[in-house]
Write a protein that holds these residues in place. Sequence first.
Motif: not given
Length: 153
Positions: A63-72
């Motif tokens: 992905l182009f950006v991290p996912l808030f629910y996967k990346d803390k």
Amino acid sequence: MNNMFQVCAKCGTPAITLNKEAVEDKTGKELNLSDKEKIYTCPNPSCEIAYFTKELTFKSEDLFVPLFYKDKSDNVPICYCSNLTRGEIKNAVKNGSKTIDDVQVFTGKNMTGNCKIKNPVGQCCRNAFLYEIEQALGQKPSGFDFKPCSCCS
């Protein structure tokens, strides 16, 4: 494949159905899905699978950006319309902010309204935003869900 209840093939976590526009924005890929075909996300933070269909799989690293629910991490966006990060929310709370409005005023990041495409689940960030504020305030977060809220519906 049962579209009523789908699970991640990698970890078995119940999946969440998404709109394809949000996924296309994060992957840079045009998805040619039939009217009946669905796209899902695996909400399990420890699973590498971000999005999937019956035939396609996208890992978080695709992905182009991290996912808030996967990346803390602190540099992950919580509000994708404004690119407002978890770290900026923590800093705003540390400096006296207690509400979404307070954080937006403190950071100067208050753009909203493009959640259907910008947010990785295609829904409003309000619940995740409130969750982050509660955590930063040292409160027990009420938790966030992946359901639409009334402000962006």
